[in-house]
Scaffold this active site. Structure first.
Site, PDB file in Angstrom:
ATOM      1  CE  LYS A   1      -2.608   3.360   1.653  1.00 42.70           C
ATOM      2  NZ  LYS A   1      -1.828   4.538   1.208  1.00 42.70           N
TER       3      LYS A   1
ATOM      4  N   GLY B   1       5.560   4.981   9.113  1.00 45.34           N
ATOM      5  CA  GLY B   1       4.785   6.213   9.021  1.00 45.34           C
ATOM      6  C   GLY B   1       4.759   6.917  10.359  1.00 45.34           C
ATOM      7  CB  SER B   2       2.665   9.668  11.541  1.00 46.03           C
ATOM      8  OG  SER B   2       1.408   9.090  11.264  1.00 46.03           O
ATOM      9  CB  THR B   3       4.185   8.288  16.538  1.00 44.98           C
ATOM     10  OG1 THR B   3       5.596   8.087  16.328  1.00 44.98           O
ATOM     11  CG2 THR B   3       3.809   7.737  17.894  1.00 44.98           C
TER      12      THR B   3
ATOM     13  N   GLY C   1       0.549   4.803  13.500  1.00 49.14           N
ATOM     14  CA  GLY C   1       1.077   3.549  14.056  1.00 49.14           C
ATOM     15  C   GLY C   1       0.283   3.096  15.279  1.00 49.14           C
TER      16      GLY C   1
ATOM     17  CD  GLU D   1      11.143   0.160  11.697  1.00 49.49           C
ATOM     18  OE1 GLU D   1      11.619   1.050  12.438  1.00 49.49           O
ATOM     19  OE2 GLU D   1      11.479  -1.028  11.783  1.00 49.49           O
TER      20      GLU D   1
ATOM     21  CB  CYS E   1      12.007   8.381  10.705  1.00 47.02           C
ATOM     22  SG  CYS E   1      13.045   7.283   9.739  1.00 47.02           S
TER      23      CYS E   1
ATOM     24  CD  GLU F   1       8.585  12.680  12.921  1.00 46.63           C
ATOM     25  OE1 GLU F   1       7.389  12.376  12.923  1.00 46.63           O
ATOM     26  OE2 GLU F   1       9.485  11.931  12.512  1.00 46.63           O
TER      27      GLU F   1
HETATM   28  P1  NAD Z   1       1.489   8.571   7.647  1.00 47.91           P
HETATM   29  O1  NAD Z   1       1.403   7.861   8.945  1.00 47.91           O
HETATM   30  O2  NAD Z   1       0.572   9.693   7.399  1.00 47.91           O
HETATM   31  O3  NAD Z   1       1.229   7.545   6.430  1.00 47.91           O
HETATM   32  C1  NAD Z   1       2.032   6.390   6.236  1.00 47.91           C
HETATM   33  C2  NAD Z   1       1.242   5.380   5.431  1.00 47.91           C
HETATM   34  O4  NAD Z   1       0.143   4.941   6.233  1.00 47.91           O
HETATM   35  C3  NAD Z   1       0.633   5.919   4.137  1.00 47.91           C
HETATM   36  O5  NAD Z   1       0.694   4.908   3.150  1.00 47.91           O
HETATM   37  C4  NAD Z   1      -0.810   6.198   4.530  1.00 47.91           C
HETATM   38  O6  NAD Z   1      -1.701   6.136   3.453  1.00 47.91           O
HETATM   39  C5  NAD Z   1      -1.067   5.063   5.507  1.00 47.91           C
HETATM   40  N1  NAD Z   1      -2.153   5.315   6.458  1.00 47.91           N
HETATM   41  C6  NAD Z   1      -2.645   6.516   6.876  1.00 47.91           C
HETATM   42  N2  NAD Z   1      -3.658   6.322   7.753  1.00 47.91           N
HETATM   43  C7  NAD Z   1      -3.804   4.973   7.903  1.00 47.91           C
HETATM   44  C8  NAD Z   1      -4.659   4.146   8.697  1.00 47.91           C
HETATM   45  N3  NAD Z   1      -5.582   4.650   9.495  1.00 47.91           N
HETATM   46  N4  NAD Z   1      -4.490   2.812   8.628  1.00 47.91           N
HETATM   47  C9  NAD Z   1      -3.530   2.266   7.853  1.00 47.91           C
HETATM   48  N5  NAD Z   1      -2.712   2.988   7.063  1.00 47.91           N
HETATM   49  C10 NAD Z   1      -2.836   4.324   7.092  1.00 47.91           C
HETATM   50  O7  NAD Z   1       3.010   8.957   7.508  1.00 47.91           O
HETATM   51  P2  NAD Z   1       3.703   9.753   6.332  1.00 47.91           P
HETATM   52  O8  NAD Z   1       3.274  11.172   6.455  1.00 47.91           O
HETATM   53  O9  NAD Z   1       3.523   9.054   5.029  1.00 47.91           O
HETATM   54  O10 NAD Z   1       5.246   9.607   6.733  1.00 47.91           O
HETATM   55  C11 NAD Z   1       5.844  10.452   7.652  1.00 47.91           C
HETATM   56  C12 NAD Z   1       6.039   9.753   8.965  1.00 47.91           C
HETATM   57  O11 NAD Z   1       6.708   8.508   8.776  1.00 47.91           O
HETATM   58  C13 NAD Z   1       6.907  10.541   9.928  1.00 47.91           C
HETATM   59  O12 NAD Z   1       6.342  10.537  11.215  1.00 47.91           O
HETATM   60  C14 NAD Z   1       8.226   9.768   9.931  1.00 47.91           C
HETATM   61  O13 NAD Z   1       8.990   9.919  11.068  1.00 47.91           O
HETATM   62  C15 NAD Z   1       7.766   8.377   9.719  1.00 47.91           C
HETATM   63  N6  NAD Z   1       8.844   7.549   9.135  1.00 47.91           N
HETATM   64  C16 NAD Z   1       9.462   6.645   9.931  1.00 47.91           C
HETATM   65  C17 NAD Z   1      10.510   5.876   9.435  1.00 47.91           C
HETATM   66  C18 NAD Z   1      11.217   4.857  10.304  1.00 47.91           C
HETATM   67  O14 NAD Z   1      11.959   4.038   9.790  1.00 47.91           O
HETATM   68  N7  NAD Z   1      11.020   4.876  11.608  1.00 47.91           N
HETATM   69  C19 NAD Z   1      10.911   6.044   8.114  1.00 47.91           C
HETATM   70  C20 NAD Z   1      10.256   6.984   7.328  1.00 47.91           C
HETATM   71  C21 NAD Z   1       9.209   7.727   7.860  1.00 47.91           C
END
Ligand code: NAD
Length: 484
Positions: free
Chosen positions: A182, A235-237, A240, A257, A291, A388
């Site tokens: 996804k 993605g975001s905390t 997550g 992550e 991140c 962040e």
């Molecule tokens: P996000 O959480 O908005 O989205 C990440 C993914 O999750 C996208 O594909 C999105 O469509 C999906 N998503 C959104 N809502 C969802 C839900 N309710 N259920 C399931 N999936 C859902 O994050 P982003 O804005 O794409 O990325 C930025 C964040 O990612 C930052 O907080 C960053 O720190 C983190 N990040 C972490 C790492 C790591 O390795 N720790 C690496 C890269 C980014």
């Protein structure tokens, strides 16, 4: 392959529109122009993709394929990515607005290396033979078998879409899982193209499926789907946390992550000339949209003024603009919404009394650009030191003792990574041991490598990407006891 296909789902080896025909718009960050119309997936699309992945896992050609053959397919996929590297650099620069230079130096080589690293593991999923005292006076033979977990949902962010997709896809396929990818709605194109390359590489249709769309529609439906055994999310905390809540009652295996607020610590004995370049890279790579962005720069008071001045000079000198210009050092942020979010963090910092020492210079017109920004006079309680930002904004904070530096570094909900600058080897090891993070770089910035585990403590997540640890995240361990 027509470019438009990468905007459709890939289910059971065929490109498909959304079940209701809906599309969403993807804009080009460096110009703000419409770049693509992409299938907006539905729960029905998710169901079709999970069914295709289940069929291959439960009894398809994939379920009978030996590990060595899976490894050969992963090597072939790496070959194709190498062949098409420039096409991927262009796709990524268009959809992310990041400079091509960064993509050539980091994303493409790391993606290819990750595929090859895990290809090597595919035929080495060995178990163990474990001696015991036997069973009711009879000897036993005890051994373990490691088998693939099943169908894995791989949910990808926008900030390094190709690289992070490879971080998850490669260990999942090496382990023998089937997957539904996804991609982020903000960066869907390169991941779509990668999924298509798996067919050309020879992966059976249905092993790698992909559903485009919004997080709350497609991501959430994947997490809820009973046919999914494992969710690997970057993605975001906050998202997550929602995924952990949704997946918990079904006991789905999880790798999360999440976010970070990484400290970069410059001790009293650090050599400034060596450290400044590393601090700048740690802060500004990918426009600070990583991140691991070293956005809290903790500096021994003796060097504070010098470091603030050097960082401000470096920020002002960065060439911001067209990602396709080879001289560009910083591109655009991913979306208008995200650029607004970053600007609001800057406004809050100013309101709270932080001093902006770089960041007010002019920017290119159009596009979602934010000037590289440095704040001095930052107190640890300020939002700019705690939240962040995920943009090109650094906060410089002084300290007087090593203990204070460690306390400041650990004073955060996050725990992903840190960097430490010192000439004292013993001190480096001691302080690395006290930092509550998943990765510490001494005299450098978090060197990413497929062989090294990547993941966080605390609110930065659960589990690990990369290395053998990631492979374990796609395997179950079974013990067999034979009473003899
Ligand atoms: P996000 O959480 O908005 O989205 C990440 C993914 O999750 C996208 O594909 C999105 O469509 C999906 N998503 C959104 N809502 C969802 C839900 N309710 N259920 C399931 N999936 C859902 O994050 P982003 O804005 O794409 O990325 C930025 C964040 O990612 C930052 O907080 C960053 O720190 C983190 N990040 C972490 C790492 C790591 O390795 N720790 C690496 C890269 C980014």
């Amino acid at each position: 392959m027509p470019a438009s296909q990468t905007h459709q789902h890939l289910i059971a080896g065929t490109s498909r529109d959304a079940s209701d025909g809906a599309l969403f718009d993807k804009f080009e960050p460096s110009s703000g122009a419409l770049l693509a119309k992409v299938a907006a997936g539905t729960a029905r699309d998710v169901d079709a993709a999970v069914s295709a992945a289940r069929a291959q896992f439960d009894g398809g050609e994939w379920s009978r394929m030996p590990g060595a053959a899976r490894g050969r397919l992963l090597h072939r996929l790496a070959d194709l990515l190498e062949r098409d590297a420039e096409r991927f650099v262009e796709l990524l620069a268009r959809e992310q607005g990041r400079p091509v230079m960064e993509m050539r130096m980091l994303d493409l080589p790391m993606s290819i290396d990750t595929l090859r690293y895990f290809a090597g593991w595919a035929d080495k999923l060995e178990g163990r033979q474990i001696p015991t005292g036997g069973f009711m006076g009879r000897p036993t033979l005890n051994y373990t078998v490691r088998s693939p977990l099943g169908v894995a949902a791989l949910i990808i962010p926008w900030n390094a879409p190709l690289m992070i997709a490879c971080w998850k896809l490669a260990p999942a396929l090496a382990a023998g899982c089937t997957v539904v990818l996804k991609p982020s709605e903000d960066a869907p194109l390169a991941v779509g193209a990668l999924a298509r390359l798996t067919l050309e590489a020879g992966f059976p249709p249905g092993v790698v499926n992909l559903v485009h769309g919004m997080g709350p529609a497609v991501g959430a439906a994947l997490v809820d789907h009973p046919g999914v055994d494992k969710v690997s999310f970057t993605g975001s905390t906050s998202v997550g946390r929602q995924i952990a809540q949704a997946a918990g009652p079904q006991f789905k295996r999880l790798t999360l992550e999440l976010g970070g607020k990484a400290p970069q610590i410059l001790l009293e004995d650090a050599v400034l000339e060596q450290a400044i370049g590393g601090l700048v890279m740690g802060l500004f790579v990918d426009q600070g949209q990583t991140c691991a962005a070293g956005s809290r720069i903790l500096v021994h008071r003796r060097h504070y003024e010098d470091v603030v001045g050097a960082l401000a000079d470096a920020a002002r000198s960065l060439k911001v603009g067209d990602p396709f210009d080879p001289g560009t050092q910083m591109g655009a942020l991913i979306s208008a919404r995200h650029a607004d979010r970053v600007r609001s963090h800057i406004d809050t910092a100013l309101t709270e009394g932080a001093k902006m020492v770089a960041g007010s210079e002019a920017l290119p017109a159009g596009g979602y650009f934010v000037r590289p920004t440095i704040f001095a006079d930052v107190r640890p309680s300020m939002r700019i030191a705690r939240d962040e930002v995920f943009g090109p904004v650094g906060a410089v904070i002084p300290f007087d003792t090593d203990d204070e530096a460690v306390a400041l570094a650990n004073d955060t909900a996050y725990g992903l990574s840190a960097s430490l600058w010192t000439q004292n080897v013993a001190k480096a090891h001691q302080i690395a041991g006290r930092l509550r993070v998943g990765a510490v770089a001494v005299n450098g910035w978090s060197p990413l490598d497929a062989r090294l585990p990547w993941g966080g403590f605390k609110d930065s997540g659960v589990g690990r990407d990369l290395s053998r640890s990631a492979l374990d995240g796609y395997l179950e361990e079974k013990v067999v006891t034979v009473v003899m």
